[in-house]
Write an enzyme that holds these catalytic residues in place. Structure first.
Site, PDB file in Angstrom:
ATOM      1  N   ARG A  50       1.167  -1.173  -0.010  1.00 10.90           N
ATOM      2  CA  ARG A  50      -0.138   0.072  -0.006  1.00 10.90           C
ATOM      3  C   ARG A  50       0.991   1.077  -0.181  1.00 10.90           C
ATOM      4  NH1 ARG A  50      -1.853  -3.241   4.291  1.00 10.90           N
ATOM      5  NH2 ARG A  50      -1.066  -1.882   5.879  1.00 10.90           N
ATOM      6  N   ASP A  52       1.213   5.365   0.499  1.00  9.29           N
ATOM      7  CA  ASP A  52       0.385   6.468   0.928  1.00  9.29           C
ATOM      8  C   ASP A  52      -0.222   7.689   0.261  1.00  9.29           C
ATOM      9  OD1 ASP A  52       0.410   5.350   3.620  1.00  9.29           O
ATOM     10  OD2 ASP A  52       2.012   6.287   4.336  1.00  9.29           O
ATOM     11  N   ARG A 198      10.413   6.819   4.399  1.00  8.60           N
ATOM     12  CA  ARG A 198      10.144   8.252   4.667  1.00  8.60           C
ATOM     13  C   ARG A 198      10.891   8.809   6.065  1.00  8.60           C
ATOM     14  NH1 ARG A 198       4.189   9.184   4.037  1.00  8.60           N
ATOM     15  NH2 ARG A 198       4.729  11.205   4.961  1.00  8.60           N
TER      16      ARG A 198
END
Length: 264
Positions: A50, A52, A198
């Protein structure tokens, strides 16, 4: 019943992420709608992971079962005629009925892009993290070396990450580019925790700004404390470039289970 594997490229700027959510339009919902229009049936779509909201992809992998047998060309040509301009099918393949895009993954490669110009860049605002302070590229490169290997990456996982454990193997963290222009951080590993890439980038940028020494990254990693790491880099700089596959599912880890992949 054929099982199809599609590789997608998309600009995630205007989407809530890959997965269907009640608060906006997702990549998954757009793909399911396009497949229903092409096939005349509703299919369940599974993805390799998945992404974001705001995150992009050049190599997202999905698969589905269908009762209709179409030429492979019909999937990418037909779907690309239906999908919006910011989503495209770049490859279509038929795979074995057992193929699972997430559990059969042997690893992924992400690239994160940083714009390091002294002024804002209108052309990079949706594809880069704009950092205006000069960055020490070599210091970031030396700091990144501490992240390679199999470690507990608890210090770099989101607070709402649902993975069963934080042990992950990172094969490569490569920092390239020029201070004052553009940098990229390429991260390759077996699997990732939510916001892991990130958070790694946000931590490396702290070193690049001169706020922390290179060895600090190793200390953060060993602490397993998210509060000690750098900020979470914004989503628009991140691209899922490739998902790697072998001839079957990857071997299980020493703990007896395969590494899980939460999301990015």
């Amino acid at each position: 019943m054929p099982r199809l594997k599609l590789t997608l490229e998309y600009d995630g700027t205007h989407y809530v992420g890959w997965q269907v959510q009640p608060n906006g339009v997702s990549i998954q919902s757009r793909l399911v709608q396009a497949l229903e229009e092409l096939l005349g049936e509703r299919v369940a779509v599974e993805a390799a992971g998945r992404t974001d909201a705001g995150v992009h992809a050049t190599g997202q992998v999905v698969c589905f079962d269908t009762e209709r047998a179409l030429p492979l060309k019909a999937y990418w040509m037909g779907l690309n005629g239906i999908l919006p301009q910011d989503i495209a099918i770049v490859r279509a393949e038929e795979v074995s009925p057992e193929f699972d895009p997430r559990r059969w993954s042997h690893g992924k490669r992400y690239r994160y892009r940083v714009s390091n110009k002294s002024t804002r860049s209108p052309l990079r605002r949706f594809t880069h993290w704009e950092v205006f302070a000069p960055l020490r590229v070599e210091a970031m490169r030396l700091a990144a070396a501490h992240l390679v290997g199999r470690h507990d990456f608890s210090a770099f996982r989101a607070s709402n990450c649902q993975a069963a454990h934080a042990l992950r193997e990172v094969r490569k963290v490569d920092v390239q580019g020029t201070s004052g222009d553009e940098l990229s951080v390429t991260v390759e590993g077996t699997a990732f925790l939510k916001h892991m890439v990130r958070n790694l980038v946000g931590t490396l940028v702290e070193v690049g700004k001169g706020r922390r020494p290179e060895a600090w990254v190793a200390e953060v990693l060993a602490s397993r404390d998210r509060k000690r790491a750098g900020p979470t880099a914004p989503p628009q700089g991140l691209v899922l470039e490739e998902v790697f596959y072998g001839d079957g599912p990857p071997p299980r880890t020493p703990g007896g289970t395969a590494d899980g992949d939460d999301s990015e």
